[in-house]
Design a protein around this motif. Structure first.
Motif, PDB file in Angstrom:
ATOM      1  N   SER A  58       3.330   1.578  -2.914  1.00 30.83           N
ATOM      2  CA  SER A  58       3.992   1.124  -1.690  1.00 30.83           C
ATOM      3  C   SER A  58       3.941  -0.393  -1.529  1.00 30.83           C
ATOM      4  O   SER A  58       3.153  -1.089  -2.177  1.00 30.83           O
ATOM      5  CB  SER A  58       3.334   1.788  -0.480  1.00 30.83           C
ATOM      6  N   ASP A  59       4.749  -0.888  -0.607  1.00 30.07           N
ATOM      7  CA  ASP A  59       4.770  -2.314  -0.314  1.00 30.07           C
ATOM      8  C   ASP A  59       3.468  -2.782   0.337  1.00 30.07           C
ATOM      9  O   ASP A  59       3.192  -3.985   0.376  1.00 30.07           O
ATOM     10  CB  ASP A  59       5.953  -2.639   0.600  1.00 30.07           C
ATOM     11  N   LYS A  60       2.691  -1.847   0.852  1.00 36.94           N
ATOM     12  CA  LYS A  60       1.397  -2.213   1.433  1.00 36.94           C
ATOM     13  C   LYS A  60       0.426  -2.726   0.372  1.00 36.94           C
ATOM     14  O   LYS A  60      -0.560  -3.384   0.706  1.00 36.94           O
ATOM     15  CB  LYS A  60       0.794  -1.016   2.168  1.00 36.94           C
ATOM     16  N   THR A 106      -2.487  -5.833  -8.273  1.00 31.08           N
ATOM     17  CA  THR A 106      -2.096  -5.486  -9.641  1.00 31.08           C
ATOM     18  C   THR A 106      -3.269  -5.712 -10.585  1.00 31.08           C
ATOM     19  O   THR A 106      -4.164  -6.519 -10.307  1.00 31.08           O
ATOM     20  CB  THR A 106      -0.858  -6.287 -10.100  1.00 31.08           C
ATOM     21  N   SER A 144       1.461  -4.750  -2.130  1.00 28.25           N
ATOM     22  CA  SER A 144       2.360  -5.677  -2.822  1.00 28.25           C
ATOM     23  C   SER A 144       1.657  -6.809  -3.567  1.00 28.25           C
ATOM     24  O   SER A 144       2.267  -7.444  -4.430  1.00 28.25           O
ATOM     25  CB  SER A 144       3.362  -6.273  -1.821  1.00 28.25           C
ATOM     26  N   TYR A 145       0.390  -7.072  -3.245  1.00 32.61           N
ATOM     27  CA  TYR A 145      -0.337  -8.139  -3.938  1.00 32.61           C
ATOM     28  C   TYR A 145      -1.503  -7.566  -4.747  1.00 32.61           C
ATOM     29  O   TYR A 145      -2.443  -8.262  -5.078  1.00 32.61           O
ATOM     30  CB  TYR A 145      -0.857  -9.168  -2.925  1.00 32.61           C
ATOM     31  N   CYS A 171       6.797  -0.612 -10.036  1.00 32.56           N
ATOM     32  CA  CYS A 171       5.378  -0.610 -10.389  1.00 32.56           C
ATOM     33  C   CYS A 171       5.008   0.631 -11.180  1.00 32.56           C
ATOM     34  O   CYS A 171       5.729   1.631 -11.202  1.00 32.56           O
ATOM     35  CB  CYS A 171       4.511  -0.737  -9.143  1.00 32.56           C
ATOM     36  N   ARG A 222       4.116  -4.529 -10.842  1.00 28.88           N
ATOM     37  CA  ARG A 222       2.684  -4.328 -10.632  1.00 28.88           C
ATOM     38  C   ARG A 222       2.211  -3.107 -11.411  1.00 28.88           C
ATOM     39  O   ARG A 222       2.929  -2.100 -11.503  1.00 28.88           O
ATOM     40  CB  ARG A 222       2.366  -4.136  -9.153  1.00 28.88           C
TER      41      ARG A 222
END
Length: 261
Positions: free
Chosen positions: A226-228, A233, A230-231, A133, A176
């Motif tokens: 971070s993956d936190k 963008t 992840s949705y 990202c 992202r």
């Protein structure tokens, strides 16, 4: 985030250095990129990188395509992968419209806008491999027009839209792209140039009644990587204590008390 690698531009001081330290605390290796030009009494790149841990100090000017290519190659050679790109490097050159000649205009755009484009473009092939990202650092000046910021504010507004363009195009590769727009931040540079009157005016205009800290901005940047997130963008987050949300309302009205009837 352990085992991943980030590139942070403008990493010798301020928000970039705070972001670097937070990444390291999360187990991320960091390529610290800066032109290595000391500002005021702040540490230069090599001094900032000393004793930090798993970092690579790269004294490159990100407004130059060949330097950006070397930045990517050196990072890949040292760490083997690139997961995060934080486009933080920028120049803050403020002046009236009539005194902003083309050379001054281009100097601001070269780093603040061209640099973001060049670094993002160069990092994309590596980010495709890792599903990584990008976080671009803009400014509240890209959202709110103000005096003396014809070049700076315009460059940061362009970064905000560039973020959306990047997110729209790179999403299909799992990359992202988001943007953070800091408001007034408590830095050594701000302390040196902001008079008591300016500080008080900002405090009056900001709902939280204070400047932000470098660490608070870094927290948002690292969260977006971070993956936190992840949705998330194509988004712009104003980390500004509510400054942008207040628009042009009069701070004095905040103290007003209306009699209940």
């Amino acid at each position: 985030m352990t085992g991943r690698t980030a590139i942070v531009t403008g990493a010798a001081r301020g928000i970039g250095l705070a972001t670097t330290k937070l990444f390291l605390a999360e187990g991320v290796s960091v390529a610290m990129v800066d032109r290595d030009v000391p500002a005021l009494e702040e540490a230069a790149l090599e001094e900032a990188a000393r004793n930090l841990g798993d970092v690579l100090a790269l004294p490159y000017d990100i407004s130059r395509p060949h330097a950006v290519a070397a930045m990517i190659a050196d990072t890949r050679a040292r760490f083997g992968r690139i997961d995060y790109l934080v486009n933080n490097a920028g120049v803050a050159d403020f002046g009236p419209l009539e005194r902003t000649d083309f050379e001054r205009w281009r100097a601001v755009m070269a780093t603040n806008l061209d640099g973001v484009f060049l670094c993002s473009q160069a990092a994309t092939p590596e980010l495709k491999k890792t599903g990584g990202c990008i976080v671009n650092v803009a400014s509240i000046s890209g959202l709110r027009a103000s005096t003396l910021r014809v070049a700076y504010g315009t460059s940061k507004a362009a970064v905000i839209h560039l973020t959306r363009q990047q997110a729209a195009e790179l999403g299909e590769y799992g990359i992202r792209v988001n943007c953070v727009a800091p408001g007034p931040v408590r830095t050594k540079l701000a302390a040196a140039v902001h008079t008591r009157e300016i500080v008080d005016a900002y405090h009056d205009a900001i709902p939280l009644n204070r400047y932000g800290s470098e660490e608070e901005i870094a927290n948002v940047i690292v969260f977006l990587c971070s993956d936190k997130a992840s949705y998330v963008t194509g988004q712009m987050i104003a980390a500004d204590g509510g400054f942008e949300a207040t628009g042009v309302g009069l701070p004095a009205l905040r103290a007003a008390r209306l009699d209940e009837t």
